[in-house]
Design a protein around this motif. Structure first.
Motif, PDB file in Angstrom:
ATOM      1  N   VAL A 200     -24.564 -24.196   4.655  1.00  0.00           N
ATOM      2  CA  VAL A 200     -24.503 -25.638   4.405  1.00  0.00           C
ATOM      3  C   VAL A 200     -24.776 -25.885   2.930  1.00  0.00           C
ATOM      4  CG1 VAL A 200     -25.478 -27.897   4.955  1.00  0.00           C
ATOM      5  CG2 VAL A 200     -25.363 -26.130   6.733  1.00  0.00           C
TER       6      VAL A 200
ATOM      7  N   ALA B 224     -34.012 -25.331  12.058  1.00  0.00           N
ATOM      8  CA  ALA B 224     -33.851 -23.941  11.612  1.00  0.00           C
ATOM      9  C   ALA B 224     -34.877 -23.031  12.271  1.00  0.00           C
ATOM     10  CB  ALA B 224     -33.984 -23.863  10.090  1.00  0.00           C
TER      11      ALA B 224
ATOM     12  N   GLU C  84     -32.467 -32.941   9.602  1.00  0.00           N
ATOM     13  CA  GLU C  84     -32.275 -32.515  10.998  1.00  0.00           C
ATOM     14  C   GLU C  84     -31.952 -31.025  11.077  1.00  0.00           C
ATOM     15  OE1 GLU C  84     -29.037 -33.202  14.589  1.00  0.00           O
ATOM     16  OE2 GLU C  84     -29.352 -34.818  13.144  1.00  0.00           O
ATOM     17  N   LEU C  85     -31.046 -30.552  10.237  1.00  0.00           N
ATOM     18  CA  LEU C  85     -30.689 -29.130  10.250  1.00  0.00           C
ATOM     19  C   LEU C  85     -31.865 -28.261   9.819  1.00  0.00           C
ATOM     20  CD1 LEU C  85     -27.041 -29.271   8.871  1.00  0.00           C
ATOM     21  CD2 LEU C  85     -27.763 -28.548  11.166  1.00  0.00           C
ATOM     22  N   HIS C  86     -32.575 -28.680   8.776  1.00  0.00           N
ATOM     23  CA  HIS C  86     -33.746 -27.908   8.333  1.00  0.00           C
ATOM     24  C   HIS C  86     -34.824 -27.866   9.409  1.00  0.00           C
ATOM     25  CE1 HIS C  86     -32.244 -27.933   4.145  1.00  0.00           C
ATOM     26  NE2 HIS C  86     -32.953 -26.808   4.083  1.00  0.00           N
TER      27      HIS C  86
END
Length: 176
Positions: free
Chosen positions: A157, A144, A139-141
């Motif tokens: 992270v 980005a 999700e974070l990637h």
């Protein structure tokens, strides 16, 4: 050290780990990476070649710029870190170096999450937590954006979670 996996060797430098993170949201040239990382163009090019040789980045585009050719690379999608099963101390040391460097750049008085633990849990709990950590990383990637994009904040992270060896029980129980 010549027997070491070439991907692991490529990942075993903190600058290259940062480059992979910067290249994730979109392609960048060696010159752009050099400016962002505050290193020489030659050093950025050298590290980019190493990542390319290991198959961790790919050429995304070539364009003419100032009478020359600019090659822009992006991170190859996948999870080369989370799929490692060799327990490499080399990778752990590189991640520790990156964590120390990022911690020094932490925004003062900012909220974050810090966890360090050695725990004993049911294997099913571990499998569920591992799955959710992987989903969070994806999700974070996926969210980005390019460095300094309007409306974004930089994040540090680092996550490394894994079962430990139990000297009293050589065969770990399955998550069954």
């Amino acid at each position: 050290m010549t027997d070491t996996d070439p991907v692991l060797r490529a990942l075993a430098h903190p600058l290259r780990l940062r480059m992979l993170s910067l290249l994730w949201p979109g392609p960048m040239s060696a010159a752009e990476l050099a400016r962002e990382l505050d290193v020489s163009h030659a050093l950025a090019s050298q590290h980019l070649r190493r990542l390319d040789a290991a198959g961790l980045v790919e050429l995304a585009e070539e364009r003419t710029r100032r009478g020359g050719r600019e090659r822009r690379y992006r991170t190859v999608r996948g999870t080369p870190l989370s799929d490692r099963r060799d327990g490499s101390p080399m990778l752990a040391e590189t991640m520790a170096h990156a964590l120390r460097e990022r911690a020094g750049r932490r925004q003062e008085a900012s909220e974050g999450v810090t966890v360090d633990a050695e725990l004993w849990v049911d294997p099913r709990i571990w499998e569920d937590a591992r799955r959710r950590l992987t989903e969070l990383a994806v999700e974070l990637h996926d969210a980005a954006q390019r460095p300094h994009a309007p409306g974004t904040i930089p994040l540090g992270v680092s996550v490394m979670a894994f079962p430990l060896q139990d000297p009293e029980r050589p065969d770990p129980p399955s998550a069954g």
